[in-house]
Design an enzyme around this catalytic site. Structure first.
Site, PDB file in Angstrom:
ATOM      1  N   GLY A  40       0.804  -1.221   0.000  1.00 54.09           N
ATOM      2  CA  GLY A  40       0.000   0.000   0.000  1.00 54.09           C
ATOM      3  C   GLY A  40       0.830   1.261   0.000  1.00 54.09           C
ATOM      4  O   GLY A  40       0.343   2.333  -0.341  1.00 54.09           O
ATOM      5  N   GLY A  41       2.103   1.157   0.417  1.00 52.40           N
ATOM      6  CA  GLY A  41       3.007   2.296   0.376  1.00 52.40           C
ATOM      7  C   GLY A  41       2.615   3.433   1.289  1.00 52.40           C
ATOM      8  O   GLY A  41       1.819   3.283   2.223  1.00 52.40           O
ATOM      9  N   LYS A  52      -6.987  11.061   6.005  1.00 54.50           N
ATOM     10  CA  LYS A  52      -8.425  11.305   5.814  1.00 54.50           C
ATOM     11  C   LYS A  52      -9.232  10.768   7.002  1.00 54.50           C
ATOM     12  O   LYS A  52     -10.265  11.342   7.360  1.00 54.50           O
ATOM     13  CB  LYS A  52      -8.911  10.662   4.513  1.00 54.50           C
ATOM     14  CG  LYS A  52      -8.217  11.176   3.267  1.00 54.50           C
ATOM     15  CD  LYS A  52      -8.088  12.672   3.245  1.00 54.50           C
ATOM     16  CE  LYS A  52      -7.013  13.167   2.301  1.00 54.50           C
ATOM     17  NZ  LYS A  52      -5.644  12.940   2.714  1.00 54.50           N
ATOM     18  N   GLY A 183       5.463  25.015   6.872  1.00 50.70           N
ATOM     19  CA  GLY A 183       5.062  24.667   5.510  1.00 50.70           C
ATOM     20  C   GLY A 183       3.568  24.817   5.337  1.00 50.70           C
ATOM     21  O   GLY A 183       2.794  24.113   5.995  1.00 50.70           O
ATOM     22  N   VAL A 271       7.281  20.490   4.366  1.00 47.45           N
ATOM     23  CA  VAL A 271       7.814  21.371   3.318  1.00 47.45           C
ATOM     24  C   VAL A 271       7.984  20.647   1.990  1.00 47.45           C
ATOM     25  O   VAL A 271       8.689  21.120   1.102  1.00 47.45           O
ATOM     26  CB  VAL A 271       9.159  21.991   3.768  1.00 47.45           C
ATOM     27  CG1 VAL A 271       8.950  22.939   4.922  1.00 47.45           C
ATOM     28  CG2 VAL A 271      10.168  20.905   4.131  1.00 47.45           C
ATOM     29  N   HIS A 444     -31.131  17.073  -8.970  1.00 45.22           N
ATOM     30  CA  HIS A 444     -31.470  18.108  -7.989  1.00 45.22           C
ATOM     31  C   HIS A 444     -32.091  17.454  -6.764  1.00 45.22           C
ATOM     32  O   HIS A 444     -32.895  16.542  -6.896  1.00 45.22           O
ATOM     33  CB  HIS A 444     -32.471  19.098  -8.609  1.00 45.22           C
ATOM     34  CG  HIS A 444     -32.962  20.136  -7.663  1.00 45.22           C
ATOM     35  ND1 HIS A 444     -32.209  21.240  -7.330  1.00 45.22           N
ATOM     36  CD2 HIS A 444     -34.121  20.226  -6.951  1.00 45.22           C
ATOM     37  CE1 HIS A 444     -32.891  21.972  -6.472  1.00 45.22           C
ATOM     38  NE2 HIS A 444     -34.062  21.377  -6.232  1.00 45.22           N
TER      39      HIS A 444
END
Length: 465
Positions: A40-41, A52, A183, A271, A444
């Protein structure tokens, strides 16, 4: 020393690498993937997914805190909330673990052999992998480098102790009382706002004149307004210089050249990220570079025949979905299909509050590219669904050529606009014109109506403003 041979070797099981391996396996290509950590890194383990999760927890806590303060216009009243961050992190870790298992299962299903360990090039066709059971030699006809990236470390603020990267920030067991963020890019803003909602006093230090400088000022205005509401102090034009002697404060040179000391329990450095090109034995092979990154062509081929590179190691934009698309394409090329790479329709999302989405060209870039342009912008203050979600701040903007109305770029800022990114990318990918978007019936009440209305506005006849 064990030896195996394969048609395709993928180094790195992040989003780009594992997608490449899975697709290659589906196409019947004999594939091996090597990964030192968990599948998954960065994205799955210490990036996109866990951030998230933390952002969602912060949003929920902030909502309840406002209800408890008697400030909720919906009339909901609750007792003052408390937060057990350790429990939140355990929940986040559970999500990551399930997804780790899912990736591993998909690789197995595609008949991809996974080797756990650190890979080092011997030459362009041979790699040594240091595993728990010894050295494994892998010989491959084709190699894909998908080693990813890592947070940039400042020499005067090395990681350790109170100085943390995004990785450590997503594993904290307690909310820092005072958090300095160095940053003001998307990572700093996402995490800074989340911790502010969780109760931290946050100060953002940005060397450039403004935060989120990669976006135009109009697009970021609602985010800056929200920063003020959250009590986040922004020091723009300021440079971090290091830690105080006691390690309890960040030393800063302010925009007017004065020295300041910012008390902080933690200093989060965000950064940027750098490609992971060291330690893989790349000095044993001759690959052209584009600055720090590996140079690739429109098929992700490097300067050496039979070696491809994908994802963050190849440069900007450093996005998981870019790596995934590249990985899928390379797998199909290796299997004999004709494919090429075009990055114009890649959406980029900043999960701040409110969220930012960009796809294609900005208004300034579009003017430089096409000359005369049309811009249609529709505010969420005129959108019924946004109002019922208390998300009136923000807008959708469509940028198109003036002569033939071809859509060149789409931007949005607002609550939940990340979910509109797919529609934006699809419109660009399909070569939509303003009339195509305006003539498509949008359901809508949804915020997606703002997309249609923005196109109508560019054509000169918006209906609801």
């Amino acid at each position: 020393m064990k030896e195996i041979s394969c048609k395709l070797l993928v180094i790195g099981a992040g989003p780009g690498g594992y997608v490449c391996a899975i697709r290659a396996g589906q196409l019947g290509v004999d594939t091996v993937i090597v990964e030192f950590g968990k599948p998954g890194g960065t994205c799955l383990n210490v990036g996109c997914i866990p951030s998230k999760a933390l952002i969602h927890a912060a949003e929920e806590f902030d909502k309840v805190a406002h209800m408890a303060g008697g400030k909720d216009p919906l009339g909901i009243k609750v007792a003052a909330p408390t937060l057990d961050l350790a429990t939140t992190i355990t929940w986040k870790d559970g999500i990551v673990s399930r997804l780790n298992s899912g990736v591993a299962g998909l690789l197995k299903k595609a008949k991809v052999k996974t080797v756990q360990g650190w890979a080092t090039f011997r030459d362009g066709k041979t790699v040594e992998v240091e595993t728990e059971t010894g050295t494994q030699v892998i010989r491959a006809e084709t190699v894909v480098i998908a080693t990813g990236s890592a947070p940039v470390e400042l020499p005067f603020l090395p990681f350790g102790g109170p100085v943390i990267s995004s990785t450590e920030a997503l594993a904290l067991s307690e909310v820092p009382k005072k958090l300095a963020v160095v940053g003001g890019g998307y990572i700093g803003l996402e995490l800074g706002m989340a911790f502010a909602k969780l109760g931290a006093k946050v100060i953002l230090v940005e060397a450039l004149p403004r935060v989120l400088a990669q976006y135009d000022a109009e697009l970021t205005r609602p985010v800056l307004k929200r920063l003020g509401e959250l009590g986040v102090e922004v020091m723009s034009g300021a440079k971090a210089k290091g830690l105080s002697t006691r390690g309890d404060a960040l030393l800063v040179e302010t925009a007017d050249g004065k020295n300041a000391k910012i008390a902080a329990d933690k200093v989060l450095v965000t950064v940027g990220r750098k490609p992971l090109t060291e330690g893989w034995g790349l000095d044993q092979i001759d690959l052209d570079r584009a600055g720090r990154f590996i140079r690739i062509d429109d098929q992700c081929r490097t300067s050496m025949r039979g070696i491809y590179a994908i994802g963050d190691v190849t440069g900007e934009p450093m996005l998981a979905h870019r790596a995934m698309a590249q990985g899928e394409m390379v797998a199909e090329i290796v299997a004999g299909h004709k494919r090429s790479w075009d990055k114009r329709a890649i959406p980029a999302i900043c999960f701040t509050d409110p969220e930012l989405v960009t796809a294609g060209l900005s208004p300034e870039e579009a003017k430089a590219f096409a000359g005369e342009i049309k811009i249609g912008q529709f505010p969420f203050a005129a959108n019924g669904r946004a109002m019922t979600r208390q998300g009136e701040d923000g807008f959708v903007r469509v940028v198109a050529r003036a002569d033939n109305h071809l859509v060149l770029g789409i931007q949005a800022v607002g609550q939940g606009v990340s979910e509109l990114s797919t529609a934006f990318g699809l419109a660009l990918e399909m070569g939509a014109r303003l009339e195509d978007i305006a003539g498509t019936i949008h359901a809508h009440p949804t915020q997606g109506e703002g997309f249609q209305e923005a196109a109508l506005k560019a054509l000169g006849h918006a209906l609801h403003i």
